[in-house]
Design a protein around this motif. Structure first.
Motif, mmCIF file in Angstrom:
data_model
loop_
_atom_site.group_PDB
_atom_site.id
_atom_site.type_symbol
_atom_site.label_atom_id
_atom_site.label_comp_id
_atom_site.label_asym_id
_atom_site.label_seq_id
_atom_site.Cartn_x
_atom_site.Cartn_y
_atom_site.Cartn_z
ATOM 1 N N ASP A 120 0.796 -1.223 0.000
ATOM 2 C CA ASP A 120 0.000 0.000 0.000
ATOM 3 C C ASP A 120 0.830 1.274 0.000
ATOM 4 N N THR A 121 2.151 1.173 0.077
ATOM 5 C CA THR A 121 2.961 2.381 0.231
ATOM 6 C C THR A 121 2.732 3.409 -0.873
ATOM 7 N N PRO A 122 2.762 3.028 -2.164
ATOM 8 C CA PRO A 122 2.522 4.043 -3.195
ATOM 9 C C PRO A 122 1.143 4.670 -3.080
ATOM 10 N N ASP A 123 0.109 3.835 -2.794
ATOM 11 C CA ASP A 123 -1.242 4.380 -2.661
ATOM 12 C C ASP A 123 -1.302 5.391 -1.531
ATOM 13 N N GLN A 124 -0.694 5.046 -0.404
ATOM 14 C CA GLN A 124 -0.711 5.959 0.731
ATOM 15 C C GLN A 124 0.036 7.238 0.415
ATOM 16 N N ALA A 125 1.127 7.117 -0.334
ATOM 17 C CA ALA A 125 1.898 8.308 -0.690
ATOM 18 C C ALA A 125 1.072 9.248 -1.545
ATOM 19 N N LEU A 126 0.370 8.697 -2.532
ATOM 20 C CA LEU A 126 -0.418 9.542 -3.413
ATOM 21 C C LEU A 126 -1.621 10.126 -2.696
ATOM 22 N N GLU A 127 -2.310 9.298 -1.904
ATOM 23 C CA GLU A 127 -3.529 9.761 -1.267
ATOM 24 C C GLU A 127 -3.253 10.774 -0.161
ATOM 25 N N SER A 128 -1.986 10.899 0.252
ATOM 26 C CA SER A 128 -1.649 11.902 1.261
ATOM 27 C C SER A 128 -1.530 13.291 0.651
ATOM 28 N N LEU A 129 -1.505 13.359 -0.673
ATOM 29 C CA LEU A 129 -1.368 14.639 -1.346
ATOM 30 C C LEU A 129 -2.723 15.279 -1.584
ATOM 31 N N SER A 130 -2.723 16.580 -1.802
ATOM 32 C CA SER A 130 -3.949 17.217 -2.254
ATOM 33 C C SER A 130 -4.241 16.730 -3.658
ATOM 34 N N THR A 131 -5.509 16.692 -4.039
ATOM 35 C CA THR A 131 -5.884 16.190 -5.354
ATOM 36 C C THR A 131 -5.209 16.982 -6.466
ATOM 37 N N ALA A 132 -5.213 18.299 -6.365
ATOM 38 C CA ALA A 132 -4.633 19.124 -7.427
ATOM 39 C C ALA A 132 -3.152 18.817 -7.592
ATOM 40 N N TYR A 133 -2.417 18.725 -6.499
ATOM 41 C CA TYR A 133 -0.987 18.452 -6.583
ATOM 42 C C TYR A 133 -0.743 17.042 -7.104
ATOM 43 N N ALA A 134 -1.559 16.100 -6.651
ATOM 44 C CA ALA A 134 -1.409 14.723 -7.113
ATOM 45 C C ALA A 134 -1.574 14.637 -8.617
ATOM 46 N N ILE A 135 -2.563 15.339 -9.157
ATOM 47 C CA ILE A 135 -2.796 15.289 -10.592
ATOM 48 C C ILE A 135 -1.631 15.915 -11.346
ATOM 49 N N GLU A 136 -1.055 16.982 -10.791
ATOM 50 C CA GLU A 136 0.127 17.583 -11.428
ATOM 51 C C GLU A 136 1.252 16.559 -11.558
ATOM 52 N N LEU A 137 1.405 15.698 -10.550
ATOM 53 C CA LEU A 137 2.432 14.662 -10.618
ATOM 54 C C LEU A 137 2.027 13.549 -11.573
ATOM 55 N N VAL A 138 0.765 13.157 -11.508
ATOM 56 C CA VAL A 138 0.310 12.015 -12.296
ATOM 57 C C VAL A 138 0.443 12.270 -13.786
ATOM 58 N N VAL A 139 0.108 13.488 -14.242
ATOM 59 C CA VAL A 139 0.107 13.735 -15.685
ATOM 60 C C VAL A 139 1.515 13.715 -16.279
ATOM 61 N N ARG A 140 2.528 13.676 -15.446
ATOM 62 C CA ARG A 140 3.897 13.574 -15.947
ATOM 63 C C ARG A 140 4.322 12.127 -16.182
ATOM 64 N N LEU A 141 3.485 11.188 -15.780
ATOM 65 C CA LEU A 141 3.778 9.781 -16.021
ATOM 66 C C LEU A 141 3.512 9.442 -17.482
ATOM 67 N N PRO A 142 4.047 8.295 -17.962
ATOM 68 C CA PRO A 142 3.629 7.793 -19.273
ATOM 69 C C PRO A 142 2.108 7.665 -19.311
ATOM 70 N N ARG A 143 1.528 7.858 -20.471
ATOM 71 C CA ARG A 143 0.075 7.963 -20.582
ATOM 72 C C ARG A 143 -0.663 6.757 -20.003
ATOM 73 N N ASP A 144 -0.194 5.535 -20.283
ATOM 74 C CA ASP A 144 -0.912 4.360 -19.799
ATOM 75 C C ASP A 144 -0.914 4.314 -18.277
ATOM 76 N N GLN A 145 0.231 4.681 -17.660
ATOM 77 C CA GLN A 145 0.303 4.682 -16.204
ATOM 78 C C GLN A 145 -0.564 5.793 -15.619
ATOM 79 N N ALA A 146 -0.535 6.969 -16.251
ATOM 80 C CA ALA A 146 -1.286 8.107 -15.728
ATOM 81 C C ALA A 146 -2.780 7.830 -15.723
ATOM 82 N N GLU A 147 -3.304 7.320 -16.839
ATOM 83 C CA GLU A 147 -4.743 7.043 -16.889
ATOM 84 C C GLU A 147 -5.129 5.958 -15.897
#
Length: 205
Positions: A120-147
């Motif tokens: 659960d470590t990655p999930d907990q890391a992401l869910e600890s962020l604000s949604t807006a900041y999390a999305i800023e990080l997510v959209v920098r991933l490769p497209r398949d991973q980001a979606e």
């Protein structure tokens, strides 16, 4: 259990959402408003990853279609999240086509890879962020991973439901989500993420 043997992910309020949808299908406008308030935040987060600042407009188009076709929906609260995410994705892709910005095709070889162990470590890391900041990080991933991450974490779909939205195999989506979350956790640990402004999926890899 979900399709493919994966335990179905159940949000705490999926029962309430399913009940609201059922009432809305019987003509209860207040119940439709309840369903909207429960689904809209996740939908907007997903759409921001796809179309950036145009997310609100695309979401409005999606909700018009959802309202029009609500009587045809069959399923529970979790199913409604998947159904609305599919509609939102179609409207987003239509929007991108109109702008002549086609999503990048991705070659997923993840199907042939052995899935890593669950933790659960990655999930907990992401869910600890604000949604807006999390999305800023997510959209920098490769497209398949980001979606995959947006559908799993922001929208709240399980692997099979996210796979149906994306038209991919559940194993591929689970692996893409895991890889994306692992990369995000590594970025957060290294504290090496910089603010490069708003992006949409496919603009970085």
């Amino acid at each position: 259990m979900g399709q493919g043997g994966e335990p179905r992910r159940v949000r705490a309020n999926d029962g309430e959402l399913g009940a609201a949808v059922a009432r809305a299908q019987r003509g209860d406008e207040a119940a439709f408003a309840v369903a909207y308030r429960m689904v809209q935040p996740g939908m907007l987060g997903y759409l921001r990853g796809l179309v950036g600042n145009d997310a609100e407009d695309v979401a409005s188009d999606a909700w018009l279609e959802i309202a029009r076709d609500l009587g045809r929906f069959r399923g529970d609260g979790a199913g409604f999240r998947g159904w609305t995410a599919t509609i939102a994705r179609h409207r987003a892709l239509d929007h991108l086509r109109r702008q002549r910005v086609r999503p990048q095709a991705t070659a997923l070889e993840n199907d042939v890879l052995e899935l890593p162990g669950t933790h659960d470590t990655p999930d907990q890391a992401l869910e600890s962020l604000s949604t807006a900041y999390a999305i800023e990080l997510v959209v920098r991933l490769p497209r398949d991973q980001a979606e995959a991450v947006l559908l799993r974490v922001v929208v709240g779909l399980d692997g099979p439901a996210a796979a149906r939205v994306l038209g991919k195999r559940p194993g591929a989506v689970r692996t893409a989500a895991h890889r994306g979350l692992k990369r995000l956790a590594q970025q957060l640990t290294a504290e090496g993420v910089t603010d490069e402004g708003s992006r949409t999926l496919g603009e970085s890899g």
